[in-house]
Motif scaffolding. Structure first.
Motif, PDB file in Angstrom:
ATOM      1  N   PHE A  10       0.819  -1.209   0.000  1.00 39.89           N
ATOM      2  CA  PHE A  10       0.000   0.000   0.000  1.00 39.89           C
ATOM      3  C   PHE A  10       0.856   1.264   0.000  1.00 39.89           C
ATOM      4  CE2 PHE A  10      -3.691  -2.349   2.127  1.00 39.89           C
ATOM      5  CZ  PHE A  10      -4.304  -2.577   0.923  1.00 39.89           C
ATOM      6  N   GLU A  11       1.977   1.236   0.682  1.00 38.10           N
ATOM      7  CA  GLU A  11       2.815   2.422   0.765  1.00 38.10           C
ATOM      8  C   GLU A  11       3.509   2.742  -0.553  1.00 38.10           C
ATOM      9  OE1 GLU A  11       4.760   0.607   3.853  1.00 38.10           O
ATOM     10  OE2 GLU A  11       3.044   0.941   5.153  1.00 38.10           O
ATOM     11  N   GLU A  12       3.626   1.744  -1.423  1.00 37.50           N
ATOM     12  CA  GLU A  12       4.323   1.933  -2.685  1.00 37.50           C
ATOM     13  C   GLU A  12       3.449   2.577  -3.766  1.00 37.50           C
ATOM     14  OE1 GLU A  12       5.729  -1.903  -3.798  1.00 37.50           O
ATOM     15  OE2 GLU A  12       6.798  -2.185  -1.922  1.00 37.50           O
ATOM     16  N   LYS A  13       2.140   2.465  -3.631  1.00 42.02           N
ATOM     17  CA  LYS A  13       1.226   2.946  -4.666  1.00 42.02           C
ATOM     18  C   LYS A  13       0.239   3.942  -4.064  1.00 42.02           C
ATOM     19  CE  LYS A  13       2.127  -0.451  -7.763  1.00 42.02           C
ATOM     20  NZ  LYS A  13       2.189  -0.495  -9.145  1.00 42.02           N
ATOM     21  N   PRO A  14      -0.089   5.002  -4.803  1.00 40.31           N
ATOM     22  CA  PRO A  14      -1.121   5.922  -4.315  1.00 40.31           C
ATOM     23  C   PRO A  14      -2.487   5.226  -4.351  1.00 40.31           C
ATOM     24  CG  PRO A  14      -0.479   6.516  -6.533  1.00 40.31           C
ATOM     25  CD  PRO A  14       0.453   5.405  -6.085  1.00 40.31           C
ATOM     26  N   PRO A  15      -3.403   5.607  -3.497  1.00 41.52           N
ATOM     27  CA  PRO A  15      -4.715   4.953  -3.498  1.00 41.52           C
ATOM     28  C   PRO A  15      -5.494   5.275  -4.770  1.00 41.52           C
ATOM     29  CG  PRO A  15      -4.684   6.782  -1.959  1.00 41.52           C
ATOM     30  CD  PRO A  15      -3.286   6.613  -2.461  1.00 41.52           C
ATOM     31  N   PRO A  16      -6.228   4.295  -5.292  1.00 38.12           N
ATOM     32  CA  PRO A  16      -7.034   4.540  -6.490  1.00 38.12           C
ATOM     33  C   PRO A  16      -8.247   5.407  -6.140  1.00 38.12           C
ATOM     34  CG  PRO A  16      -7.406   2.328  -5.666  1.00 38.12           C
ATOM     35  CD  PRO A  16      -6.316   2.912  -4.831  1.00 38.12           C
ATOM     36  N   PRO A  17      -8.838   6.067  -7.122  1.00 42.22           N
ATOM     37  CA  PRO A  17      -9.975   6.951  -6.845  1.00 42.22           C
ATOM     38  C   PRO A  17     -11.196   6.222  -6.289  1.00 42.22           C
ATOM     39  CG  PRO A  17      -9.590   6.774  -9.209  1.00 42.22           C
ATOM     40  CD  PRO A  17      -8.452   6.082  -8.527  1.00 42.22           C
TER      41      PRO A  17
ATOM     42  N   ALA B 243      -2.306  -3.276  -6.107  1.00 44.43           N
ATOM     43  CA  ALA B 243      -1.984  -3.379  -4.684  1.00 44.43           C
ATOM     44  C   ALA B 243      -3.265  -3.364  -3.849  1.00 44.43           C
ATOM     45  CB  ALA B 243      -1.073  -2.231  -4.275  1.00 44.43           C
ATOM     46  N   TYR B 244      -4.323  -2.792  -4.388  1.00 43.66           N
ATOM     47  CA  TYR B 244      -5.585  -2.658  -3.665  1.00 43.66           C
ATOM     48  C   TYR B 244      -6.621  -3.694  -4.093  1.00 43.66           C
ATOM     49  CZ  TYR B 244      -3.666   1.710  -1.983  1.00 43.66           C
ATOM     50  OH  TYR B 244      -2.878   2.644  -1.376  1.00 43.66           O
ATOM     51  N   GLU B 245      -6.197  -4.725  -4.819  1.00 44.25           N
ATOM     52  CA  GLU B 245      -7.115  -5.765  -5.289  1.00 44.25           C
ATOM     53  C   GLU B 245      -7.853  -6.430  -4.127  1.00 44.25           C
ATOM     54  OE1 GLU B 245      -7.054  -9.991  -7.761  1.00 44.25           O
ATOM     55  OE2 GLU B 245      -5.182  -8.974  -7.325  1.00 44.25           O
ATOM     56  N   SER B 246      -7.169  -6.688  -3.023  1.00 42.89           N
ATOM     57  CA  SER B 246      -7.815  -7.357  -1.888  1.00 42.89           C
ATOM     58  C   SER B 246      -8.902  -6.487  -1.270  1.00 42.89           C
ATOM     59  CB  SER B 246      -6.792  -7.757  -0.837  1.00 42.89           C
ATOM     60  OG  SER B 246      -6.171  -6.618  -0.275  1.00 42.89           O
ATOM     61  N   VAL B 247      -8.731  -5.170  -1.316  1.00 42.54           N
ATOM     62  CA  VAL B 247      -9.762  -4.265  -0.804  1.00 42.54           C
ATOM     63  C   VAL B 247     -10.997  -4.349  -1.699  1.00 42.54           C
ATOM     64  CG1 VAL B 247     -10.358  -1.861  -0.302  1.00 42.54           C
ATOM     65  CG2 VAL B 247      -8.050  -2.701   0.175  1.00 42.54           C
ATOM     66  N   TRP B 248     -10.789  -4.298  -3.008  1.00 47.95           N
ATOM     67  CA  TRP B 248     -11.907  -4.392  -3.955  1.00 47.95           C
ATOM     68  C   TRP B 248     -12.649  -5.707  -3.761  1.00 47.95           C
ATOM     69  CZ3 TRP B 248     -14.112  -1.009  -7.299  1.00 47.95           C
ATOM     70  CH2 TRP B 248     -14.987  -1.528  -8.243  1.00 47.95           C
TER      71      TRP B 248
END
Length: 82
Positions: free
Chosen positions: A20-27, A65-70
């Motif tokens: 998460f720290e490596e990539k900015p959060p998606p919109p 990086a945010y696939e698990s959140v989705w």
């Protein structure tokens, strides 16, 4: 009356990746948070729904990086994002 789907509370949880720290959060992340919390961010009485977020962002989240959140909110989607 407002109905809230709490079924995600009973789903198994995956550990969040450390990337998460490596990539900015998606919109879509803020929009999911708003939908999940039923927050009226605009103050006009309108609420965004998870269904609206899913329709607005149909592209695949595989490899993100945010696939698990989705997938926590949309676990039944195939790898093509739908």
């Amino acid at each position: 009356m407002r109905l809230v789907d709490v079924s995600q509370l009973y789903r198994p949880h995956e550990a969040a990746p450390q990337t998460f720290e490596e990539k900015p959060p998606p919109p879509w992340l803020a929009e999911i948070a708003g939908a999940a919390s039923a927050l009226d961010a605009r103050g006009d009485g309108s609420f965004i729904t998870l269904k609206a977020v899913r329709i607005k962002y149909p592209e695949s989240k595989v490899g993100s990086a945010y696939e698990s959140v989705w997938k926590r909110f949309f676990p039944d989607e195939k790898s093509n994002g739908r």
